[in-house]
Design a protein around this motif. Structure first.
Motif, short mmCIF file in Angstrom:
data_model
loop_
_atom_site.label_atom_id
_atom_site.label_comp_id
_atom_site.label_asym_id
_atom_site.label_seq_id
_atom_site.Cartn_x
_atom_site.Cartn_y
_atom_site.Cartn_z
N THR A 97 0.85 -1.19 0.00
CA THR A 97 0.00 0.00 0.00
C THR A 97 0.88 1.23 0.00
N ILE A 98 0.27 2.35 -0.35
CA ILE A 98 0.94 3.65 -0.25
C ILE A 98 -0.08 4.64 0.29
N THR A 99 0.28 5.38 1.34
CA THR A 99 -0.67 6.26 2.03
C THR A 99 -0.04 7.62 2.25
N ASP A 100 -0.83 8.64 1.99
CA ASP A 100 -0.39 10.01 2.24
C ASP A 100 -0.48 10.28 3.75
N ILE A 101 0.69 10.51 4.35
CA ILE A 101 0.71 10.77 5.81
C ILE A 101 1.20 12.18 6.11
N SER A 102 1.10 13.04 5.11
CA SER A 102 1.63 14.40 5.29
C SER A 102 1.00 15.10 6.49
N GLU A 103 -0.33 15.04 6.60
CA GLU A 103 -0.99 15.74 7.69
C GLU A 103 -0.64 15.14 9.05
#
Length: 781
Positions: free
Chosen positions: A563-569
């Motif tokens: 998987t790939i997840t945006d964790i910027s926040e």
């Protein structure tokens, strides 16, 4: 923004140590309150002991005067008895008044219940004193009855004081009370001895029962005196030792020797009476005159020899008086005539003379000898006529020591009581501060919970995708979310590993390669984080997973999924939390420093020094950052140290220094139970930053590398800043002086390797000091 406001509150991470601190404060306050209650009780019992001791002293004097009055058949001590009764009554009234106002309701133990019971018994008994006084006035009472009444009352009072010893008190109070009561016992035995010897002197006779009682009293006094000398404080032992050589004590010992000598003489006189009595020398002599038995002369000679030996033994006793020698000579002369007349009787018998002729020739008068024997039996020769006065002086000297102990004990109780009152006030203030901090922490926690919910919602709405990678064919498939994540058109952009790597931050390419390699090697799911740079230069933080789900028959990896997840926040939020933790730790460190009148930037400089020194030692950046965040808590334990010790301007006493040293262990206890790595590190620093490389530090006296490295680092950083920073109460040391001192303490206080690193890079540390230099001495909080 709520995130910004969070930095001004105590976050969730500090609630546990604050609750521990609150628990400690409450527990300490309860203990101090209980200790103060015990001291109030001790003070009340001490008042009773002093009052009862005064009454015991007067009862002892009345017992002595009354016994002397009866022994002298009313010829002596009449005025003394009259005056003494008035003094005794004053002390009885004083005791009654005290007991009427005694706070019984605070006493609950068995010992205290016995104390109440014995009080009633003693008051009832003392109410009968006038009945005994009437008998003494009319001389219709035996000395033994006087002794029994007064001694029983004194013993009841002593028993009450014994009950006081069984009630536990803290500090040095109990040993002093024990010493005080031992003195009361010595004085009581001395008082009985005074009365007994007065009786013996008054009657001019020492019975076997009197001597046995007398010996028991001497033995008991010696036991109590030795006990006191061996257990009391040196000051009081020396007082008693000095008195043992005083004139009154020496005279009392001399009088005792007279009594002991009289007992030895009585035993000799008893044997003399046996030799002279029935079946003895006189009886044999008369039988020889009347019957003339042949064996009687030899028996008479044997008895006579024994008599002469006993007379010489009596004469050889030290301090035998001329009066006694005169009486002994009368006895010797009388029975020497007996022996001279034995030969006359033998001659008359051989001449067959009748009894009437015996009376003319043999003339022996044994009356003077028997009278002399009676005088010797009853007389107490060499006895002091001022016995009562001498023994009273000795008792008064014991009373003086007893009064000294009582005075010091009262002072000690008052002093400790005052100190406890001050500590209770301080404890209450600390408790209030802790409650306020916890209240603010709960407000922060509530905001943190709301923030956590927001974070969860953000994570739920985060753009995530999945992928499948055919390893051997290098073909990549991914979900639609990948296109959105990379802001690419699904129709125009063709997925591949090479195409994806274009978006990966150049510094993070190795992270992906290492993650995929690890997934293949371990056959487990692997997670890794890295940065993505979009074509518009937007930077994103993502988190990926990788897992090989299919292998060939020979073990080659075929298919990898993940998987790939945006964790910027969430990354930003995490950084905000870390920043908040830093601020909170600095704030808590500053609180402890402020209580000891330290300046605000001290903890910041120590934190920066510690991080720099750790990096120079070879630590990784994240490890050094953790140390920087934790080091401000090195003196958190000082929050529990009383102000009068923490901020004392002069040198601490030995006891105060012991209390001050506890701050290292207290800080450790506050922080150690947390599961947070940062607080675990802070607890170790708190415990070990006062240890010294040569083992002379505290609290455990660790040596060399047995001291954790972070403790050794913080110790050097803390001392450097303390010496090099201005304080409101002292100027900073010159840099040269500081460096000389640190060099001198190399291998003593500080780790030699750390000292070398520090000195080689001193400019970097000076830069930190200048950067965080204090602008004034005001309170930073």
């Amino acid at each position: 923004m709520k995130m910004i406001r969070l930095k001004n509150h105590i976050p969730k991470i500090l609630i546990l140590p604050l609750i521990v601190l609150l628990t400690f404060s409450v527990y300490s306050s309860i203990n101090k309150f209980e200790e103060k209650r015990e001291l109030n009780k001790a003070s009340e019992y001490m008042k009773f002991s002093i009052i009862s001791s005064a009454l015991i002293h007067e009862l002892q004097r009345e017992r002595g005067y009354s016994s002397g009055f009866i022994a002298s058949r009313g010829m002596s001590f009449y005025d003394e008895v009259k005056i003494q009764r008035h003094n005794t009554d004053k002390q009885i009234k004083r005791l009654n008044f005290f007991l009427e106002n005694f706070n019984y309701y605070i006493h609950k133990s068995e010992s205290e219940a016995n104390f109440i019971k014995y009080n009633k018994i003693i008051i009832d008994s003392l109410n009968n004193i006038n009945l005994y006084r009437a008998k003494i006035n009319s001389r219709e009472i035996q000395i033994s009855e006087i002794m029994t009444y007064f001694t029983d009352n004194i013993n009841l009072l002593l028993e009450l004081n014994e009950q006081i010893i069984t009630i536990n008190y803290k500090g040095n109070i109990t040993p002093l009370i024990q010493s005080y009561i031992i003195l009361m016992k010595i004085k009581e035995k001395a008082g009985i001895e005074r009365a007994l010897v007065s009786k013996v002197l008054g009657e001019n006779n020492l019975s076997s029962n009197d001597f046995y009682f007398f010996s028991t009293l001497i033995s008991a006094q010696n036991i109590h005196i030795n006990h006191f000398i061996n257990t009391a404080q040196q000051k009081y032992s020396n007082l008693l030792l000095d008195k043992l050589h005083s004139d009154a004590f020496v005279k009392v010992i001399n009088e005792r020797n007279v009594i002991y000598t009289k007992n030895i003489k009585n035993n000799i006189l008893y044997k003399i009476k046996e030799i002279l009595g029935y079946g003895g020398l006189i009886h044999h002599f008369k039988n020889y005159i009347i019957r003339g038995s042949k064996n009687l002369p030899e028996d008479i000679k044997t008895k006579y020899t024994q008599l002469m030996e006993l007379i010489e033994k009596y004469k050889s006793i030290e301090n035998t008086t001329s009066q006694e020698l005169e009486q002994l000579n009368i006895i010797k002369k009388t029975f020497t005539k007996y022996m001279q007349n034995v030969s006359k009787v033998t001659q008359l018998r051989l001449a067959n003379k009748n009894i009437s002729e015996f009376d003319k020739e043999v003339i022996v008068n044994d009356t003077p000898a028997l009278l002399a024997l009676e005088i010797l039996s009853k007389g107490l020769f060499n006895s002091q006529s001022d016995w009562f006065e001498t023994s009273t002086k000795r008792i008064n000297q014991l009373k003086n020591i007893e009064d000294t102990v009582a005075y010091d004990l009262s002072k000690l109780i008052n002093k400790v009581n005052s100190e406890l009152s001050n500590e209770l006030i301080l404890q209450a203030l600390i408790l209030i501060v802790v409650v306020i901090i916890i209240f603010l922490s709960f407000i922060t926690l509530r905001e943190l919970i709301e923030f956590s919910k927001t974070l969860n919602r953000a994570q739920e709405n985060t753009r995530s995708g999945s992928y499948e990678y055919l390893i051997q064919d290098k073909i990549l498939f991914w979900s639609d979310e990948h296109y959105k994540l990379l802001q690419q058109d699904k129709e125009k952009f063709k997925p591949s590993l090479e195409a994806f790597m274009i978006f990966v931050h150049p510094d993070d390419v190795s992270i992906i390669e290492d993650g995929m390699s690890k997934a293949i090697a371990t056959k487990e799911i692997v997670f890794f984080e890295y940065r993505i740079l979009l074509f518009d230069n937007t930077k994103m933080f993502v988190r990926s997973s990788a897992e090989v789900i299919k292998y060939s028959s020979v073990g080659k990896p075929l298919i990898m999924v993940g998987t790939i997840t945006d964790i910027s926040e969430s990354k930003v939020l995490k950084q905000e939390i870390i920043d908040t933790q830093k601020d909170v730790l600095y704030t808590m460190g500053a609180i402890s420093e402020t209580r000891s009148l330290e300046t605000g930037n001290h903890v910041k400089r120590v934190a920066e020094y510690s991080k720099l020194l750790y990096l120079l030692h070879g630590a990784k950046e994240d490890e050094a950052e953790l140390l920087k965040m934790a080091s401000p808590m090195h003196d958190i334990g000082k929050i529990a140290i009383p102000d009068h010790i923490l901020n004392k301007p002069g040198k601490l006493t030995k006891d105060e220094w012991v209390i001050m040293q506890t701050h290292a262990k207290l800080g450790y206890e506050m922080l150690k139970k947390s599961n947070r790595k940062m607080l675990k590190i802070a607890s170790i620093i708190s415990l070990t930053h006062h240890e010294k490389y040569n083992g002379s530090g505290y609290p455990r006296g660790l040596i060399g590398e047995d001291i954790p490295l972070i403790g050794r680092i913080t110790a050097l950083a803390d001392v450097f800043d303390a010496l090099g920073s201005d304080r409101c109460y002292k100027p900073a040391w010159k840099l040269d002086d500081i460096l000389i001192y640190i060099e001198e303490e190399k291998g003593k206080h500080f780790d030699p390797k750390l000292v070398d690193m520090f000195l080689e890079n001193i400019n970097m540390f000076i830069f930190i000091r200048e950067k965080h230099k204090e602008t004034d001495c005001s309170n930073p909080l």
